[in-house]
Design a protein around this motif. Structure first.
Motif, PDB file in Angstrom:
ATOM      1  N   PRO A 190      -7.306   8.014  -1.848  1.00 23.22           N
ATOM      2  CA  PRO A 190      -6.890   6.672  -1.385  1.00 23.22           C
ATOM      3  C   PRO A 190      -5.484   6.326  -1.851  1.00 23.22           C
ATOM      4  O   PRO A 190      -4.985   6.870  -2.831  1.00 23.22           O
ATOM      5  N   LEU A 202      -2.858   0.247  -4.063  1.00 26.83           N
ATOM      6  CA  LEU A 202      -2.486  -1.114  -3.665  1.00 26.83           C
ATOM      7  C   LEU A 202      -1.863  -1.793  -4.873  1.00 26.83           C
ATOM      8  O   LEU A 202      -2.484  -1.878  -5.940  1.00 26.83           O
ATOM      9  N   ALA A 251      -5.598  -1.979  -7.127  1.00 26.83           N
ATOM     10  CA  ALA A 251      -6.772  -1.389  -6.477  1.00 26.83           C
ATOM     11  C   ALA A 251      -6.369  -0.090  -5.789  1.00 26.83           C
ATOM     12  O   ALA A 251      -5.188   0.265  -5.700  1.00 26.83           O
ATOM     13  N   ARG A 252      -7.414   0.631  -5.316  1.00 23.14           N
ATOM     14  CA  ARG A 252      -7.229   1.790  -4.450  1.00 23.14           C
ATOM     15  C   ARG A 252      -7.773   1.431  -3.072  1.00 23.14           C
ATOM     16  O   ARG A 252      -8.769   0.707  -2.964  1.00 23.14           O
ATOM     17  N   ALA A 253      -7.120   1.914  -2.034  1.00 17.47           N
ATOM     18  CA  ALA A 253      -7.536   1.535  -0.690  1.00 17.47           C
ATOM     19  C   ALA A 253      -7.199   2.642   0.296  1.00 17.47           C
ATOM     20  O   ALA A 253      -6.279   3.438   0.074  1.00 17.47           O
ATOM     21  N   THR A 254      -7.950   2.677   1.388  1.00 11.66           N
ATOM     22  CA  THR A 254      -7.670   3.624   2.470  1.00 11.66           C
ATOM     23  C   THR A 254      -7.127   2.861   3.671  1.00 11.66           C
ATOM     24  O   THR A 254      -7.575   1.745   3.960  1.00 11.66           O
ATOM     25  N   LEU A 265       0.870  -1.171   0.000  1.00 10.57           N
ATOM     26  CA  LEU A 265       0.000   0.000   0.000  1.00 10.57           C
ATOM     27  C   LEU A 265       0.910   1.225   0.000  1.00 10.57           C
ATOM     28  O   LEU A 265       1.685   1.435   0.937  1.00 10.57           O
ATOM     29  N   THR A 292      -4.624  -2.203   8.733  1.00 11.14           N
ATOM     30  CA  THR A 292      -5.467  -2.760   7.681  1.00 11.14           C
ATOM     31  C   THR A 292      -5.598  -1.759   6.548  1.00 11.14           C
ATOM     32  O   THR A 292      -5.138  -0.609   6.650  1.00 11.14           O
ATOM     33  N   CYS A 293      -6.239  -2.164   5.481  1.00 12.63           N
ATOM     34  CA  CYS A 293      -6.623  -1.250   4.421  1.00 12.63           C
ATOM     35  C   CYS A 293      -7.959  -1.713   3.858  1.00 12.63           C
ATOM     36  O   CYS A 293      -8.237  -2.910   3.797  1.00 12.63           O
ATOM     37  N   MET A 294      -8.807  -0.739   3.474  1.00  9.38           N
ATOM     38  CA  MET A 294     -10.116  -1.044   2.919  1.00  9.38           C
ATOM     39  C   MET A 294     -10.134  -0.697   1.439  1.00  9.38           C
ATOM     40  O   MET A 294      -9.810   0.432   1.047  1.00  9.38           O
ATOM     41  N   ILE A 295     -10.490  -1.666   0.594  1.00 10.63           N
ATOM     42  CA  ILE A 295     -10.532  -1.445  -0.842  1.00 10.63           C
ATOM     43  C   ILE A 295     -11.645  -0.475  -1.164  1.00 10.63           C
ATOM     44  O   ILE A 295     -12.800  -0.662  -0.760  1.00 10.63           O
ATOM     45  N   THR A 296     -11.309   0.568  -1.895  1.00  6.68           N
ATOM     46  CA  THR A 296     -12.331   1.547  -2.290  1.00  6.68           C
ATOM     47  C   THR A 296     -12.692   1.437  -3.743  1.00  6.68           C
ATOM     48  O   THR A 296     -13.827   1.729  -4.125  1.00  6.68           O
TER      49      THR A 296
END
Length: 306
Positions: A272, A275, A283-286, A242, A295-299
């Motif tokens: 974001p 990733l 992907a993009r993640a926050t 990330l 952690t990271c959350m996929i946006t």
């Protein structure tokens, strides 16, 4: 945020900066190595041959003989030839319909000791190695015809047929029946004749053995399908990173960095992170956290373009 590297963020694993370190370049001038199961299968067959050959020599030359398998390897013929004496006994066995021979190699001094014993003499030490006379060659040929029969019986379906005596060669470098770059399977033995010790090898052309080895392996009955390939691909581990947008600065500024320096990153606070797998964005993640773990959350996931 205080950083000291060009890219910053949270990594699920250490990113490899040099792909070549994990995936070294393949040397096409050298044959691939044998798999573990294939090596075990060959070792079992060559150990069986060692027992049969030991029994044959003990009975024929009236001198207790013992062979111990040192190992099995896949090399080029030239590499194999470079490990042999410049003058040695190389008994070639031919297969019907194939040009490449198998070879049973041993020292000329060992063979002359066999001849002395078969003629009723008593060998107390190794004779000086030399090429065979016609009578000696006839005796060695008779002995080696039985040895090749034992080789065929020990390796069975791994060979393209029963090897048949074809010739005796004395110089491995001038043996013209096989290319120097050809891949060969070599079994190396320690041979003990009474109180003396010598070396012997068996060489098989890899082209005649490898396919049969794969067909007789424990996984030979498993059918290949697209579903199996997909499962294997899905189970392949990937390293995820990330990362923020990179910052480009001059080399002089890098050399002047010290603890406590602040660098202004070009990554907007509300954007974001990216990733990536290796160097490929997926992907993009926050970023976030769960308990003590980051952690990271996929946006969003970019759509694939044809």
């Amino acid at each position: 945020m205080t950083i000291t590297t060009e890219e910053a963020g949270m990594t699920a694993a250490v990113q490899l900066e040099d792909p070549g370190a994990a995936h070294p370049a393949y040397d096409f001038s050298r044959p691939a190595q044998l798999g573990r199961e294939s090596t075990r299968q060959l070792e079992a067959a060559f150990e069986s041959f060692a027992r049969l050959w030991s029994s044959q020599l003990t009975a024929k030359i009236r001198l207790r003989t013992h062979l111990v398998l040192e190992g099995v390897e896949l090399v080029s013929y030239q590499e194999y030839a470079d490990t042999l004496p410049s003058t040695t006994a190389m008994v070639a066995g031919s297969f019907a319909g194939r040009e490449e021979p198998c070879v049973v190699q041993f020292g000329l001094d060992s063979a002359l000791l066999w001849v002395v014993q078969m003629m009723g003499g008593k060998g107390t030490s190794m004779p000086e190695g030399r090429t065979f006379t016609p009578i000696e060659l006839a005796l060695v040929r008779n002995l080696m015809e039985g040895t090749l029969d034992h080789l065929g019986a020990s390796l069975g379906a791994l060979l393209p047929g029963d090897p048949v005596f074809s010739a005796v060669h004395y110089n491995p470098q001038y043996m013209q029946v096989i290319s120097g770059a050809a891949a060969v399977i070599v079994a190396r033995y320690t041979m003990r004749l009474g109180d003396t010790e010598s070396r012997a090898t068996v060489m098989l052309p890899a082209s005649a053995v490898v396919d049969r080895l794969a067909a007789s392996g424990p996984e030979s009955g498993a059918p290949h399908s697209a579903d199996i390939t997909a499962i294997q691909v899905r189970a392949t581990p990937l390293e995820l990173t990330l990362r923020l947008a990179p910052l480009t600065i001059g080399a002089g500024e890098v050399l002047d960095l010290s603890p406590g320096d602040l660098l202004r990153l070009p990554h907007p606070e509300t954007t974001p992170y990216e990733l990536v797998a290796g160097r490929t964005p997926i992907a993009r993640a926050t970023p976030g956290s769960r308990g003590s773990r980051l952690t990271c959350m996929i946006t969003s996931i970019p759509e694939e373009t044809p």
